[in-house]
Motif scaffolding. Structure first.
Motif, PDB file in Angstrom:
ATOM      1  N   LEU A 157      36.573  16.481   2.865  1.00  0.00           N
ATOM      2  CA  LEU A 157      36.357  17.423   3.963  1.00  0.00           C
ATOM      3  C   LEU A 157      36.411  16.734   5.328  1.00  0.00           C
ATOM      4  O   LEU A 157      36.923  17.307   6.291  1.00  0.00           O
ATOM      5  N   LYS A 184      40.281  15.233   5.450  1.00  0.00           N
ATOM      6  CA  LYS A 184      41.341  16.188   5.120  1.00  0.00           C
ATOM      7  C   LYS A 184      42.528  15.489   4.447  1.00  0.00           C
ATOM      8  O   LYS A 184      43.684  15.791   4.708  1.00  0.00           O
ATOM      9  N   ASN A 185      42.189  14.543   3.584  1.00  0.00           N
ATOM     10  CA  ASN A 185      43.188  13.750   2.868  1.00  0.00           C
ATOM     11  C   ASN A 185      42.870  13.805   1.380  1.00  0.00           C
ATOM     12  O   ASN A 185      41.794  13.399   0.951  1.00  0.00           O
ATOM     13  N   CYS A 234      40.303  22.193  -1.955  1.00  0.00           N
ATOM     14  CA  CYS A 234      40.690  21.260  -0.883  1.00  0.00           C
ATOM     15  C   CYS A 234      42.040  20.630  -1.195  1.00  0.00           C
ATOM     16  O   CYS A 234      42.881  20.476  -0.301  1.00  0.00           O
ATOM     17  N   TYR A 255      44.962  20.873   1.487  1.00  0.00           N
ATOM     18  CA  TYR A 255      45.320  19.689   2.253  1.00  0.00           C
ATOM     19  C   TYR A 255      46.483  18.874   1.687  1.00  0.00           C
ATOM     20  O   TYR A 255      46.881  17.887   2.295  1.00  0.00           O
TER      21      TYR A 255
END
Length: 84
Positions: free
Chosen positions: A26, A29-30, A78, A82
């Motif tokens: 988070l 963002k990877n 996520c 992402y």
């Protein structure tokens, strides 16, 4: 030690084990280092543990694994958001 207390303690540690990974994803963002296959296998496994806990009426198993399902579904979400 009461066996339910032991189960709850074990469940807290197991369920919380992916929280640092979720926080890192988070923040950065990877998701390049995440394996979506591993997440799917883990989600399947802990979902089956929830089912098992329901069949056996074991609240520590149900709660800890339900939380783990939520954390791992969050990580998979996520990953889908992402990924490059």
């Amino acid at each position: 030690m009461d066996e339910n207390v032991l189960g709850i303690i074990a469940g807290v540690f197991t369920s919380a084990s992916m929280i640092p990974q979720l926080v890192k994803v988070l923040k950065e963002k990877n998701v390049e280092d995440l394996s979506w296959i591993t997440l799917l296998v883990l989600i399947t496994g802990v979902s089956l543990w929830v089912w098992y806990g329901i069949l056996k009426d074991e609240l520590p198993i149900i709660l800890s694994n339900a939380f783990a399902v939520l954390v791992n579904i969050s990580l998979l979400t996520c990953y889908l958001i992402y990924r490059k």
